[in-house]
Design a protein around this motif. Structure first.
Motif, PDB file in Angstrom:
ATOM      1  N   LYS A   1       0.841  -1.209   0.000  1.00  0.00           N
ATOM      2  CA  LYS A   1       0.000   0.000   0.000  1.00  0.00           C
ATOM      3  C   LYS A   1       0.869   1.249   0.000  1.00  0.00           C
ATOM      4  CE  LYS A   1      -3.235   2.489   2.971  1.00  0.00           C
ATOM      5  NZ  LYS A   1      -2.291   3.524   3.335  1.00  0.00           N
ATOM      6  N   CYS A   2       1.854   1.287   0.870  1.00  0.00           N
ATOM      7  CA  CYS A   2       2.756   2.443   0.934  1.00  0.00           C
ATOM      8  C   CYS A   2       3.597   2.547  -0.336  1.00  0.00           C
ATOM      9  CB  CYS A   2       3.638   2.367   2.178  1.00  0.00           C
ATOM     10  SG  CYS A   2       2.713   2.609   3.715  1.00  0.00           S
ATOM     11  N   ALA A   3       3.960   1.420  -0.926  1.00  0.00           N
ATOM     12  CA  ALA A   3       4.722   1.430  -2.181  1.00  0.00           C
ATOM     13  C   ALA A   3       3.890   2.063  -3.295  1.00  0.00           C
ATOM     14  CB  ALA A   3       5.148   0.021  -2.566  1.00  0.00           C
ATOM     15  N   ARG A   4       2.591   1.745  -3.343  1.00  0.00           N
ATOM     16  CA  ARG A   4       1.709   2.369  -4.340  1.00  0.00           C
ATOM     17  C   ARG A   4       1.620   3.877  -4.102  1.00  0.00           C
ATOM     18  NH1 ARG A   4      -1.287  -2.270  -3.489  1.00  0.00           N
ATOM     19  NH2 ARG A   4      -2.641  -1.218  -1.993  1.00  0.00           N
ATOM     20  N   ASP A   5       1.489   4.274  -2.833  1.00  0.00           N
ATOM     21  CA  ASP A   5       1.424   5.699  -2.501  1.00  0.00           C
ATOM     22  C   ASP A   5       2.721   6.409  -2.896  1.00  0.00           C
ATOM     23  OD1 ASP A   5      -1.103   5.253  -1.480  1.00  0.00           O
ATOM     24  OD2 ASP A   5      -0.445   5.253   0.628  1.00  0.00           O
ATOM     25  N   GLU A   6       3.863   5.761  -2.609  1.00  0.00           N
ATOM     26  CA  GLU A   6       5.158   6.339  -2.985  1.00  0.00           C
ATOM     27  C   GLU A   6       5.273   6.488  -4.500  1.00  0.00           C
ATOM     28  OE1 GLU A   6       8.655   4.389  -1.472  1.00  0.00           O
ATOM     29  OE2 GLU A   6       8.124   4.815   0.609  1.00  0.00           O
ATOM     30  N   GLU A   7       4.778   5.493  -5.223  1.00  0.00           N
ATOM     31  CA  GLU A   7       4.848   5.538  -6.678  1.00  0.00           C
ATOM     32  C   GLU A   7       4.015   6.694  -7.228  1.00  0.00           C
ATOM     33  OE1 GLU A   7       6.535   4.639 -10.146  1.00  0.00           O
ATOM     34  OE2 GLU A   7       7.050   3.773  -8.211  1.00  0.00           O
TER      35      GLU A   7
ATOM     36  N   ILE B   1      15.497  21.151  -3.519  1.00  0.00           N
ATOM     37  CA  ILE B   1      14.714  20.167  -2.774  1.00  0.00           C
ATOM     38  C   ILE B   1      13.586  20.857  -2.011  1.00  0.00           C
ATOM     39  CG2 ILE B   1      14.821  18.554  -0.830  1.00  0.00           C
ATOM     40  CD1 ILE B   1      17.511  17.621  -1.926  1.00  0.00           C
ATOM     41  N   GLU B   2      13.895  22.011  -1.411  1.00  0.00           N
ATOM     42  CA  GLU B   2      12.876  22.747  -0.658  1.00  0.00           C
ATOM     43  C   GLU B   2      11.717  23.151  -1.556  1.00  0.00           C
ATOM     44  OE1 GLU B   2      16.211  23.589  -0.587  1.00  0.00           O
ATOM     45  OE2 GLU B   2      16.613  22.669   1.363  1.00  0.00           O
TER      46      GLU B   2
ATOM     47  N   THR C   1       5.091  19.940  -4.250  1.00  0.00           N
ATOM     48  CA  THR C   1       4.461  18.620  -4.408  1.00  0.00           C
ATOM     49  C   THR C   1       3.963  18.013  -3.104  1.00  0.00           C
ATOM     50  OG1 THR C   1       6.557  17.432  -4.187  1.00  0.00           O
ATOM     51  CG2 THR C   1       5.895  18.114  -6.418  1.00  0.00           C
ATOM     52  N   GLY C   2       4.505  18.447  -1.979  1.00  0.00           N
ATOM     53  CA  GLY C   2       4.098  17.888  -0.698  1.00  0.00           C
ATOM     54  C   GLY C   2       4.811  16.606  -0.318  1.00  0.00           C
ATOM     55  N   VAL C   3       5.759  16.160  -1.119  1.00  0.00           N
ATOM     56  CA  VAL C   3       6.533  14.951  -0.816  1.00  0.00           C
ATOM     57  C   VAL C   3       7.585  15.295   0.248  1.00  0.00           C
ATOM     58  CG1 VAL C   3       8.285  15.259  -2.597  1.00  0.00           C
ATOM     59  CG2 VAL C   3       7.645  12.980  -1.917  1.00  0.00           C
ATOM     60  N   THR C   4       8.015  14.318   1.038  1.00  0.00           N
ATOM     61  CA  THR C   4       9.002  14.587   2.089  1.00  0.00           C
ATOM     62  C   THR C   4      10.416  14.605   1.511  1.00  0.00           C
ATOM     63  OG1 THR C   4       9.304  12.254   2.641  1.00  0.00           O
ATOM     64  CG2 THR C   4       7.560  13.440   3.821  1.00  0.00           C
ATOM     65  N   GLU C   5      11.305  15.316   2.202  1.00  0.00           N
ATOM     66  CA  GLU C   5      12.713  15.358   1.788  1.00  0.00           C
ATOM     67  C   GLU C   5      13.322  13.966   1.816  1.00  0.00           C
ATOM     68  OE1 GLU C   5      15.571  18.147   3.318  1.00  0.00           O
ATOM     69  OE2 GLU C   5      14.010  19.663   3.604  1.00  0.00           O
ATOM     70  N   GLU C   6      12.972  13.184   2.838  1.00  0.00           N
ATOM     71  CA  GLU C   6      13.533  11.837   2.971  1.00  0.00           C
ATOM     72  C   GLU C   6      13.207  10.982   1.761  1.00  0.00           C
ATOM     73  OE1 GLU C   6      11.672  13.283   5.500  1.00  0.00           O
ATOM     74  OE2 GLU C   6      13.467  13.874   6.605  1.00  0.00           O
ATOM     75  N   LEU C   7      11.987  11.125   1.243  1.00  0.00           N
ATOM     76  CA  LEU C   7      11.583  10.347   0.072  1.00  0.00           C
ATOM     77  C   LEU C   7      12.363  10.807  -1.165  1.00  0.00           C
ATOM     78  CD1 LEU C   7       9.747   8.002  -0.265  1.00  0.00           C
ATOM     79  CD2 LEU C   7       7.849   9.553  -0.689  1.00  0.00           C
TER      80      LEU C   7
END
Length: 139
Positions: free
Chosen positions: A25-31, A51-52, A58-64
């Motif tokens: 589920k999280c893999a689909r969300d990450e994709e 990156i900032e 996009t709202g994605v995290t820096e770690e991702l």
């Protein structure tokens, strides 16, 4: 052989096979998030985004983002302001685990260590030669 693990994102159990480090589920969300980030970066005006700026847009995290650059999914050659933190100092790098500065420092320290080791071995060897010469004199 699969191993039962907790998903680091949502905490659910999943079979870890070495391919993905999150549940399906999280893999689909990450994709989905990856596709959004990639669409954002493909626009000419966003290719040099920091990156900032990407996180803000996009709202994605820096770690991702760091994970995708580290795995090679986002190429720093195409998007020059992308990278991930150096394992030693935290400065952004685009290859390896250490930034160029930390790599040079490590190489310098290694050369110093090797020179000191060679010196110690030479001292031991010269002492050993003196000892043998003294033994032969006494015979």
């Amino acid at each position: 052989m699969a191993e039962l693990r907790n998903c680091p994102t949502c905490g659910e159990f999943f079979n870890y096979t070495g391919i993905r480090d999150v549940c399906a589920k999280c893999a689909r969300d990450e994709e989905k998030m990856y596709e959004e980030v990639y669409r954002f970066l493909r626009r000419r005006e966003n290719r040099a985004a920091t990156i900032e700026r990407i996180v803000e847009a996009t709202g994605v995290t820096e770690e991702l983002l760091h994970k995708w650059v580290r795995k090679g999914r986002l190429q720093p050659a195409l998007f020059p302001n992308l990278g991930y933190p150096c394992d030693n100092c935290g400065k952004l790098t685009q290859k390896g685990k250490l930034c160029d500065s930390c790599t040079e420092d490590l190489k310098k320290d290694l050369r110093t260590f090797e020179a000191a080791q060679e010196f110690r071995e030479a001292v031991v060897e010269s002492d050993r030669g003196t000892y043998l010469a003294e033994q032969r004199k006494n015979r």
